[in-house]
Each structure stands twice: as structure tokens, then as C-alpha cells.
Design an enzyme around this catalytic site. Structure first.
Site, mmCIF file in Angstrom:
data_model
loop_
_atom_site.group_PDB
_atom_site.id
_atom_site.type_symbol
_atom_site.label_atom_id
_atom_site.label_comp_id
_atom_site.label_asym_id
_atom_site.label_seq_id
_atom_site.Cartn_x
_atom_site.Cartn_y
_atom_site.Cartn_z
ATOM 1 C CB CYS A 149 5.298 -3.220 16.081
ATOM 2 S SG CYS A 149 7.000 -2.855 15.597
ATOM 3 C CG ASN A 209 -4.650 6.024 13.680
ATOM 4 O OD1 ASN A 209 -5.488 6.876 13.943
ATOM 5 N ND2 ASN A 209 -3.448 6.321 13.206
ATOM 6 C CB SER A 245 9.139 3.501 15.594
ATOM 7 O OG SER A 245 8.649 3.987 14.387
ATOM 8 C CG LEU A 246 11.656 5.930 21.927
ATOM 9 C CD1 LEU A 246 12.887 5.108 21.599
ATOM 10 C CD2 LEU A 246 12.072 7.355 22.303
ATOM 11 C CG HIS A 247 6.197 3.319 19.233
ATOM 12 N ND1 HIS A 247 5.814 4.559 18.778
ATOM 13 C CD2 HIS A 247 6.457 2.590 18.113
ATOM 14 C CE1 HIS A 247 5.821 4.571 17.458
ATOM 15 N NE2 HIS A 247 6.228 3.402 17.028
ATOM 16 C CB SER A 290 9.883 5.941 9.869
ATOM 17 O OG SER A 290 9.500 5.587 11.171
ATOM 18 C CD GLU A 293 -2.932 -1.159 2.267
ATOM 19 O OE1 GLU A 293 -4.118 -1.326 2.041
ATOM 20 O OE2 GLU A 293 -2.470 -1.039 3.405
ATOM 21 C CB CYS A 328 3.127 7.226 3.429
ATOM 22 S SG CYS A 328 3.688 5.959 4.556
ATOM 23 C CB CYS A 360 2.175 -2.520 13.425
ATOM 24 S SG CYS A 360 2.379 -2.361 11.650
ATOM 25 N N GLY A 404 6.663 -2.280 6.167
ATOM 26 C CA GLY A 404 8.041 -2.776 6.196
ATOM 27 C C GLY A 404 9.008 -1.881 6.950
ATOM 28 C CD GLU A 405 13.330 -0.855 10.029
ATOM 29 O OE1 GLU A 405 12.475 -0.410 10.802
ATOM 30 O OE2 GLU A 405 14.312 -0.175 9.647
ATOM 31 C CB CYS A 429 0.754 6.017 12.287
ATOM 32 S SG CYS A 429 1.824 7.229 11.577
ATOM 33 C CB CYS A 455 6.719 -5.616 8.551
ATOM 34 S SG CYS A 455 8.075 -4.945 9.554
#
Ligand code: SF4
Length: 365
Positions: free
Chosen positions: A116, A308, A221-223, A198, A92, A105, A119, A166-167, A351, A112
Site C-alpha cells: 500500500c 499520518n 481497509s477500503l481507502h 483488519s 512493533e 495493536c 504505508c 502485516g496482513e 495508522c 508486509c
């Protein structure tokens, strides 16, 4: 499978044209069609000799992404495309149009492997890495979409964020090859500061990026503010715990003197308390020397992202009062911080929602 023209650098295209006994200017002509005119088929390159157009059509391809659906939100200013790949995987891409800029984006992998918990993409697992051409192709789709709007004939994308599925650092070579082509003044010609990558926190990727010549922006991405919580939310933290990640980030800042954004998705009752905001401030300020030294705060920026909803997870979005209280603590600790304005939530284009389905689909990492 035929060579995709989107996979080729100008030098590689030049080598192909020379091997086909074409004049020296031909490669640039084709390159201009791809990256300035956004032409998506050789037959539309009408200033090329017919025989060359036919040979390009027969022996090369212009991409492998098949557009299967476009969903719109925000009065058509957010557009999410679902692409099918020849091997059945889907990816996407989201175009966001603002009054003063437009951002795409882009996904760098189909699925991935990072897992996480918040996600939607993680639920797919890693299907495969995208080629550099498949990454470039998403940007060219967004460029065409932008120009289709009434009165927008010369419009150009202003920003590319590698925050889709993906990363990026797990597909570093192909992703960086796409970045170079998108930056190339003879190619897509987007300034490096218009691009942001990111990462979920792959420390070796952060160190590698510090050595690159193009100053693209870095978001991490810390979170979570501590290892126990971060490892529970993001399994990658077991491989690269926070001290390791902060050490790589400090190295990056010292080498480049560039600002880093820390993405922090706020989930109700999980990571959004005032105490956790204080712990986050302390993490950035550091605990001592060496690996525990603080970061230069003038190069830190925290992006708070109210989470989200992703179907099938028990997690909830932080209430507005909790978001503001979290931000207040960071302000009191002199940590630069903003709350991100969301786009495309209703079409699952925000996100953490990209997952290749009609109900769920920008990831923070
Ligand atoms: S948030 Fe990013 S790194 Fe984590 S699973 Fe999703 S796509 Fe992968």
C-alpha cells in the site's frame, strides 16, 4: 531451537507434561502462569517443582521477541515497543491506554507484501510470517506493561486489534491459532468481541472468517471508492477488485449478521473530495443485483482516518475542513461514519506508520 511455550495450546502443553511424567493438573498450572500471571520465565513459576522449572528452562523457551526499545507518547498512555526477532527481523506493538479501556495493536507479519502506497510497513516488503507464539507474546508484553503502572496490579487488556505490521489473512492459520489461545477461557480469556482483525481486503480470508466460531470484529481497509484509484493506492485491488471485495463482505454480513468497519484513510487531494464521498456511499449502497447488490447499511460503519505522514511519500494529510465535508456527505447518504481519534502520531505509532525504525513505525490493514 527450543519449543516456545507461547506456541502451545493447552492440549499440546498437556501432552508435553504427560510425556515428562507430570501429574494431570500440571499443564493448567503452567498455562495459568503464562496467561493469567503473565510470567515470562519458568524460574518465576515457584509453585512448580524445582526439577520441572529447570527442565522447562533447559528444553523450552518463553518467546523469541527481544524488546529493544519502548517509546512513549500521550503522557505515557501510548507505548510503542520495538522487538527484534532471532533472525534479525523487527516488529512493533503499540499499547494504548484510555480512561475506560486499553487496547494493544499487534503485528502478524514482519514487514508486509501488500505494498500500500501510504504505508510505512510496505516499504520493508515481507520479511516473514510471525508464529502464533510471536503474536501471543506481543499481547503478553502489553499486559505486563499495563500492570506495571502504579495502582494497576489487576489491570487487564480490554481490546486486541490485529492492525500492526502485516496482513493477518496472509498468515491466517498462525494468526487464528493465536486468536483461539487469546480467547481460551483457560488461557488469556479475552472475549471475541474484544478482538478486531483488519484486512486489506483478501476476499477469501473474509469468507473464511465468516465460517469461524468466534465472533471477532472485522475491519476492511477500503481507502478508495473506485477500482482505478484503489488499485493505484493498494495493489491488492488488482487481485480482489471492489466488486469481489463487496461480494465477500456481503457474504460475511449475511452469514454472521455482524457489523463491518470500513477504514478509510483520508489523503489530501487523493481520495478526500465530496464526489469521492458520494462514490463511497454508492459503493456501499450497491449498483444493482448479484455481485453489484448493496450491503445492509445497518451493518456498515465507515471509520475516517486523517492520514499520518510517512517520510518519503509525497502524500499529505487531509485538512480538517475536507475531513468534515467528507463526513457530511456520508451522513447525508445515511452511512454510519465517525472520524477516528489518533493516538501516538509523534512516535509514529498511528495508522500506517509502523515500520520498525525510530522515526516511523498502527496500520489500517
Ligand atoms: S497498510 Fe497493512 S496491508 Fe497495506 S502494506 Fe501496510 S501493513 Fe500491509
Amino acid at each position: 531451537m527450543n519449543t516456545s511455550l507461547y506456541d502451545l495450546t493447552l492440549a499440546e502443553l498437556d501432552a508435553m507434561m504427560r510425556a515428562w511424567n507430570q501429574p494431570a493438573f500440571r499443564a493448567r498450572q503452567v498455562y495459568r502462569h503464562i496467561y493469567s500471571n503473565y510470567t515470562d520465565t519458568p524460574t518465576a513459576m515457584t509453585d512448580l517443582p524445582l526439577a520441572l522449572r529447570e527442565r522447562l528452562a533447559a528444553e523450552t523457551s518463553m518467546g523469541s521477541l527481544r524488546l529493544t526499545r519502548v517509546q512513549t507518547a500521550d503522557d505515557g498512555q501510548t507505548r510503542k515497543a520495538l522487538f527484534a526477532l532471532p533472525d534479525g527481523a523487527v516488529v512493533e506493538t503499540v499499547l494504548m491506554i484510555y480512561p475506560d479501556r486499553s487496547t494493544v495493536c499487534v503485528s502478524t507479519q514482519a514487514g508486509c507484501a501488500m505494498g500500500c502506497v501510504f504505508c510505512a510497513t510496505a516499504k520493508l516488503g515481507l520479511l516473514r510470517n510471525l508464529s502464533s507464539g510471536e503474536i501471543v507474546e506481543q499481547v503478553l508484553w502489553a499486559s505486563r506493561e499495563l500492570r506495571k503502572r502504579p495502582g494497576a496490579a489487576g489491570a487487564r487488556l480490554s481490546n486486541i486489534v490485529f492492525m500492526g505490521m502485516g496482513e493477518p489473512f496472509a498468515n491466517y492459520e498462525r494468526w487464528w491459532s493465536a486468536v483461539e489461545r487469546l480467547h481460551d477461557p483457560q488461557g488469556f480469556n479475552l472475549g471475541a468481541r474484544g478482538m478486531t482483525v483488519s484486512t486489506v481486503g483478501l476476499a477469501q480470508g473474509i469468507r473464511r472468517l465468516a465460517a469461524e466460531s468466534l465472533p471477532i470484529n472485522l475491519a476492511i481497509s477500503l481507502h478508495a471508492p473506485d477500482d482505478a484509484l484503489r488499485s493505484a493506492m493498494m495493489p491488492v485491488n488488482k487481485r480482489y477488485p471492489l466488486a469481489e471485495l463487496m461480494d465477500a463482505t456481503r457474504f460475511y454480513m449475511m452469514e454472521t449478521n455482524r457489523r463491518v468497519s470500513f477504514e478509510y484513510v483520508l489523503m489530501q487531494g487523493q481520495n478526500d473530495s465530496p464526489q469521492q464521498a458520494l462514490a463511497l456511499a454508492q459503493l456501499l449502497r450497491g449498483f444493482g443485483h448479484g455481485k453489484n447488490a448493496g450491503l445492509p447499511l445497518n451493518l456498515c460503519h465507515v471509520n475516517l482516518i486523517p492520514w499520518n505522514p510517512v517520510p518519503g511519500t509525497p502524500l499529505g494529510r487531509s485538512e480538517r475542513q475536507r475531513v468534515l465535508a467528507f463526513q457530511q456527505v456520508l451522513h447525508e447518504q445515511a452511512i454510519p461514519c465517525t472520524v477516528r481519534v489518533e493516538r501516538g502520531v509523534e512516535i509514529a505509532a498511528a495508522c500506517g506508520q509502523l515500520a520498525g525504525s525510530s522515526t516511523i513505525t498502527l496500520n489500517p490493514a
